[in-house]
Design an enzyme around this catalytic site. Structure first.
Site, PDB file in Angstrom:
ATOM      1  N   THR A 366      92.323  51.256  74.464  1.00 33.45           N
ATOM      2  CA  THR A 366      93.238  51.612  73.622  1.00 33.45           C
ATOM      3  C   THR A 366      94.717  51.315  73.682  1.00 33.45           C
ATOM      4  O   THR A 366      95.554  50.701  72.874  1.00 33.45           O
ATOM      5  CB  THR A 366      93.433  53.319  73.857  1.00 33.45           C
ATOM      6  OG1 THR A 366      92.399  54.028  73.603  1.00 33.45           O
ATOM      7  CG2 THR A 366      94.684  53.866  73.110  1.00 33.45           C
ATOM      8  N   GLN A 395      90.589  54.107  68.085  1.00 35.92           N
ATOM      9  CA  GLN A 395      91.791  54.073  68.589  1.00 35.92           C
ATOM     10  C   GLN A 395      92.343  52.639  68.143  1.00 35.92           C
ATOM     11  O   GLN A 395      91.949  51.673  68.315  1.00 35.92           O
ATOM     12  CB  GLN A 395      91.705  54.104  70.011  1.00 35.92           C
ATOM     13  CG  GLN A 395      91.251  55.565  70.543  1.00 35.92           C
ATOM     14  CD  GLN A 395      89.743  55.730  70.837  1.00 35.92           C
ATOM     15  OE1 GLN A 395      89.245  54.752  70.436  1.00 35.92           O
ATOM     16  NE2 GLN A 395      89.664  56.294  71.791  1.00 35.92           N
ATOM     17  N   GLN A 417      93.610  56.710  64.017  1.00 34.54           N
ATOM     18  CA  GLN A 417      93.814  57.507  65.359  1.00 34.54           C
ATOM     19  C   GLN A 417      94.673  56.713  66.160  1.00 34.54           C
ATOM     20  O   GLN A 417      94.755  55.421  66.406  1.00 34.54           O
ATOM     21  CB  GLN A 417      92.256  57.164  65.722  1.00 34.54           C
ATOM     22  CG  GLN A 417      92.044  58.044  67.238  1.00 34.54           C
ATOM     23  CD  GLN A 417      90.469  58.175  67.585  1.00 34.54           C
ATOM     24  OE1 GLN A 417      89.816  57.808  66.707  1.00 34.54           O
ATOM     25  NE2 GLN A 417      90.333  58.474  68.801  1.00 34.54           N
ATOM     26  N   ASP A 418      95.435  57.480  67.051  1.00 37.51           N
ATOM     27  CA  ASP A 418      96.290  57.086  67.978  1.00 37.51           C
ATOM     28  C   ASP A 418      97.223  56.043  67.568  1.00 37.51           C
ATOM     29  O   ASP A 418      97.704  54.832  68.158  1.00 37.51           O
ATOM     30  CB  ASP A 418      95.559  56.251  69.113  1.00 37.51           C
ATOM     31  CG  ASP A 418      94.676  57.340  69.832  1.00 37.51           C
ATOM     32  OD1 ASP A 418      94.543  58.466  69.570  1.00 37.51           O
ATOM     33  OD2 ASP A 418      93.837  56.786  70.888  1.00 37.51           O
ATOM     34  N   ASP A 441      94.699  62.745  66.835  1.00 37.02           N
ATOM     35  CA  ASP A 441      95.609  62.541  68.133  1.00 37.02           C
ATOM     36  C   ASP A 441      96.783  61.133  67.917  1.00 37.02           C
ATOM     37  O   ASP A 441      97.164  60.404  68.779  1.00 37.02           O
ATOM     38  CB  ASP A 441      94.824  61.999  69.539  1.00 37.02           C
ATOM     39  CG  ASP A 441      93.930  63.059  69.611  1.00 37.02           C
ATOM     40  OD1 ASP A 441      93.893  64.265  69.484  1.00 37.02           O
ATOM     41  OD2 ASP A 441      92.791  62.654  70.296  1.00 37.02           O
ATOM     42  N   ARG A 497      96.444  69.334  70.723  1.00 36.75           N
ATOM     43  CA  ARG A 497      95.614  69.617  71.844  1.00 36.75           C
ATOM     44  C   ARG A 497      95.851  68.838  73.235  1.00 36.75           C
ATOM     45  O   ARG A 497      96.292  67.690  72.905  1.00 36.75           O
ATOM     46  CB  ARG A 497      94.061  69.057  71.156  1.00 36.75           C
ATOM     47  CG  ARG A 497      93.670  67.800  70.992  1.00 36.75           C
ATOM     48  CD  ARG A 497      92.315  67.405  70.762  1.00 36.75           C
ATOM     49  NE  ARG A 497      92.173  66.193  70.412  1.00 36.75           N
ATOM     50  CZ  ARG A 497      90.878  65.665  70.254  1.00 36.75           C
ATOM     51  NH1 ARG A 497      89.663  66.332  70.459  1.00 36.75           N
ATOM     52  NH2 ARG A 497      90.570  64.278  70.032  1.00 36.75           N
ATOM     53  N   TRP A 499      95.738  66.448  75.997  1.00 32.78           N
ATOM     54  CA  TRP A 499      94.906  65.278  76.325  1.00 32.78           C
ATOM     55  C   TRP A 499      95.012  65.599  77.932  1.00 32.78           C
ATOM     56  O   TRP A 499      93.918  65.157  78.540  1.00 32.78           O
ATOM     57  CB  TRP A 499      95.743  63.829  76.363  1.00 32.78           C
ATOM     58  CG  TRP A 499      95.037  62.777  76.585  1.00 32.78           C
ATOM     59  CD1 TRP A 499      93.554  62.650  77.157  1.00 32.78           C
ATOM     60  CD2 TRP A 499      95.716  61.378  76.880  1.00 32.78           C
ATOM     61  NE1 TRP A 499      93.298  61.296  77.488  1.00 32.78           N
ATOM     62  CE2 TRP A 499      94.503  60.648  77.396  1.00 32.78           C
ATOM     63  CE3 TRP A 499      97.184  60.924  76.442  1.00 32.78           C
ATOM     64  CZ2 TRP A 499      94.956  59.242  77.530  1.00 32.78           C
ATOM     65  CZ3 TRP A 499      97.344  59.721  76.541  1.00 32.78           C
ATOM     66  CH2 TRP A 499      96.384  58.665  77.118  1.00 32.78           C
TER      67      TRP A 499
END
Length: 581
Positions: A366, A395, A417-418, A441, A497, A499
Site C-alpha cells: 500500500t 489498494q 481503495q485507499d 477506506d 471503521r 483501522w
C-alpha cells in the site's frame, strides 16, 4: 410536469451553450523569432519570450502567440499572417506588436525603413486592431548580445549577419547547428544594432496614444548589468554534443534559451502591467513553472522539486500548467515550504498499486503504491488533481502525506481503495474545498486532518474513512460542512471503521446522502474497538443523517467548542491555516 421538465432542460441547454461560448480575454502576439514559440524536438532549448509569457498570467487571460521566426512587419502582412490574427480578434482582446529585428535586414521581402514603411506597418496593426475592438500594445526589439569597446559599424554589421545566419530563408527549415560568426572583440558595453528601428514603435505609440513597452531598455539593462560572460546564460550558447537538437553546438547572441526567455518575460510582464494597468491584476510570479508545452522552466514536476534548495526557509512557488503529468513524485523532508499551484486541467498521476512489483520482484504494498509522496513540512497545493489511475485493483494510493502543516486547497484526490493516505503520526493536514473519491477506506491513516467544505464521494459500497489515530492523540479526522455523496446505485457506505484502536472521526454540519447506512459507524469486526474509538457527529443533515439509528458507540455532540479548527490543528505552534498562519 412534462412542461416543467421541458423548461428545465431548455434552461440547462441555454446555460451550457452560454458557458461554452464565454470568451476569455486573449493576448495575440505578433512578431519575430525573439518572441515566437519554438520547437521542442530533440530537447531544443531555444525559447521566445512570448512563449514563456503564459507562466506569468492567471488563467483568465489566454496567450495566442503568432510570432514567427524570420518575419518582419512587411513579411508578416504579405504572407497573410496578420489577416489571420485580425479575423480572431474580439472586443477587449489585446495585440502585442514587436518587430524590428528583420525589418532592418536588406532582403526585399522583409526590409522596411524606420520613419516610413516600418511606421506605416505599425500604424496598420494599431488601427486595424482598434477597428475590431482590440487593444494594441507596441514593443521595440530586444537587444542583441553585442559587446564591444565602441559603437563600431563593423561590429553592428557582424551582429546582424550572425543573427541572419540562423534564419537565411524564413520559410526554410533552420539548421540548428549552423556555426555562428563572432560579432566582434567583446568589451564591457553593449553596442546597439537596431538604430532608428527602436524609435519607430515609440513614435507611433506616442502619435496614436498606444501603450509602449521599451523592451530594448529592459534587455539592455539586464544584459549589460550581467556582463559579457554571465549574460551568455540567457542566450543560445550551447556547447557541442550536449543537446541532441544542436549536435555541433551554437554561439547565438540574439535568441534566448529557456532561462533567458523566462527571465525576460518576467521583467517584461511587470512593465506591461505599468503600461496597461488593467492587465496588472492578472500578473503572477512563480519561482518555477512546469509546463508540457515548453513554456516553463521544466517539463516535469519532479525536476522542479529537485531544483528547490534543501531546507529553504522561504516559500518556493511552483506553477504547474495544464496537462497530465505521469510521474511518481516525491517531495523529501529537505524540500520545505513548497507550494504547488495548478491551473485548470493539471493532473499528477501514476498507476502503481499494492501488487505492482518493484525492481526486486517484490510487491510494492500500500505505501509503495502512491502516485505522490509528501514528506516536506509546510507543503501547500492549490488546484491540483492527485490521481492513481490503476483502477479497482485493491489498494492504490493517490497521495501519501507525511509532512507536518500540509494545506490543500481546491484539490482533487482520485482513486478507488485507499485514495488518500494521511500517513504521518505527527502530521497536521488541512483540506479546504477539496474533492476526494474512492471505494473502501479511501481516507485513512494516523494524521490529524481537517476536511473543510469538501466533497467526499463514494464510487461503490464501502467505508469513507479508516483512521489509525495514535493512542493519546487529541484529534484524528474532523469534517466540517462537507457534502457526503455517491455514485448512483451505491447504497451502503459507513462513515468510518477503525483501522487501529483509538481511531477518531468527527462529522460537523455535514450533508449526507442516503447511501450512508443508518448505523453510520463500523467496528471492523472487533467489539473491543467500540470502547476506544471517538466517533461523533454534530448537526448532520440529509437522508443519510439518522441520529436515532446510529451505532451505540458513536455519539452526538452537544456543541462544537472543542472542535474549532484553530484548536484541532493548533498544536504547540498555533498553526491555523484558515486564518492564514
Amino acid at each position: 410536469m412534462r412542461r416543467y421538465l421541458t423548461l428545465l432542460i431548455g434552461l440547462f441547454l441555454v446555460m451550457t451553450a452560454f458557458k461554452a461560448d464565454q470568451h476569455k480575454t486573449t493576448i495575440f502576439m505578433i512578431g519575430d523569432s525573439t518572441m515566437a514559440n519554438k520547437s521542442l524536438d530533440g530537447g531544443n532549448p531555444e525559447r521566445g519570450w512570448g512563449q514563456m509569457l503564459p507562466g506569468f498570467l492567471s488563467e483568465e487571460i489566454v496567450v495566442d502567440n503568432h510570432a514567427v521566426n524570420g518575419r518582419s512587419s512587411k513579411s508578416f502582412i504579405d504572407e497573410g499572417r496578420w489577416d489571420k490574427v485580425l479575423s480572431l480578434i474580439r472586443p477587449g482582446d489585446y495585440v502585442f506588436i514587436q518587430f524590428g529585428h528583420n525589418d532592418e535586414k536588406p532582403k526585399a521581402d522583409r526590409h522596411t525603413d524606420p520613419g516610413s514603411t516600418f511606421d506605416d506597418n505599425l500604424r496598420k496593426f494599431v488601427n486595424e486592431t482598434r477597428a475590431k475592438g482590440g487593444k494594441p500594445v507596441l514593443f521595440n526589439s530586444i537587444i542583441r548580445r553585442n559587446f564591444g569597446a565602441a559603437n563600431d559599424a563593423n561590429a553592428v554589421q557582424a551582429a546582424v549577419k550572425q543573427d541572419d545566419a540562423f534564419y537565411v530563408n524564413p520559410d526554410a527549415k533552420r539548421d540548428p547547428s549552423a556555426a555562428a560568426e563572432p560579432a566582434a572583440v567583446e568589451g564591457m558595453k553593449l553596442i546597439d544594432t537596431h538604430g532608428a528601428y527602436l524609435e519607430s514603435p515609440r513614435n507611433v505609440a506616442r502619435e496614436l496614444n498606444v501603450p509602449f513597452v521599451d523592451m530594448n531598455k529592459i534587455t539592455h539593462d539586464l544584459v549589460e548589468g550581467m556582463g559579457p560572460e554571465d549574460s551568455k546564460a540567457l542566450f543560445m550558447w550551447v556547447a557541442p554534443n550536449t543537446v541532441p537538437a544542436i549536435p555541433k553546438g551554437r554561439e547565438d547572441n540574439t535568441h534566448l534559451n529557456v532561462h533567458g526567455g523566462r527571465v525576460i518575460a518576467g521583467l517584461t510582464i511587470d512593465e506591461i502591467a505599468k503600461a496597461v494597468p488593467e492587465l496588472a491584476p492578472y500578473v503572477r510570479h512563480y519561482d518555477y513553472v512546469v509546463a508540457k508545452d515548453g513554456s516553463g522552466d521544466f517539463f516535469t514536476v519532479q525536476e522542479a522539486i529537485d531544483a528547490v534548495p534543501d531546507f529553504r526557509k522561504n516559500r518556493t512557488t511552483i506553477l504547474v500548467r495544464p496537462g497530465e503529468y505521469k510521474e511518481k513524485i516525491v517531495i523529501p523532508e529537505t524540500k520545505r515550504n513548497i507550494a504547488l499551484i495548478g491551473q485548470e486541467g493539471t493532473v499528477l498521476t501514476y498507476d502503481d498499486h499494492a501488487r505492482t512489483l518493484n525492481s526486486f520482484g517484490e510487491e510494492k504494498g500500500t505505501s509503495g503504491s502512491s502516485s505522490c509522496y509528501i514528506y516536506g513540512p509546510d507543503f501547500y497545493a492549490e488546484n491540483i488533481t492527485f490521481d492513481n489511475s490503476a483502477g479497482p485493483v485493491g489498494q492504490a494510493v493517490a497521495c501519501f502525506v507525511s509532512g507536518d502543516r500540509a494545506h490543500f486547497k481546491n484539490c482533487r484526490f482520485l482513486g478507488n481503495q485507499d485514495t488518500l493516505y494521511t500517513y504521518g503520526k505527527q502530521s497536521r493536514q488541512y483540506y479546504e474545498n477539496c474533492y476526494i473519491e474512492g471505494t473502501v477506506d479511501f481516507i485513512f491513516g494516523s494524521s490529524t486532518a481537517v476536511f473543510d467544505g469538501c466533497r467526499i464521494h463514494s464510487k461503490r459500497d464501502g467505508y469513507l474513512t479508516a483512521p489509525s489515530t495514535p493512542q493519546g492523540a487529541p484529534y484524528g479526522y474532523v469534517f466540517y460542512d462537507c457534502s457526503i455523496t455517491a455514485d448512483p446505485g451505491v447504497n451502503k457506505v459507513y462513515l468510518s471503521r477503525p483501522w487501529r484502536p483509538y481511531a477518531q472521526a468527527v462529522f460537523i454540519n455535514c450533508l449526507m446522502d442516503r447511501h450512508i447506512t443508518p448505523e453510520g459507524w463500523h467496528n471492523w469486526g472487533k467489539a473491543e474497538n467500540e470502547k476506544t474509538v471517538t466517533y461523533a457527529e454534530y448537526g448532520s443533515r440529509g437522508a443519510g443523517a439518522n441520529k436515532a439509528k446510529r451505532a451505540s458507540f458513536g455519539k452526538q455532540l452537544k456543541n462544537t467548542k472543542d472542535y474549532e479548527i484553530s484548536k484541532v490543528l493548533g498544536g504547540e505552534d498555533g498553526w491555523n491555516p484558515k486564518a492564514g498562519n
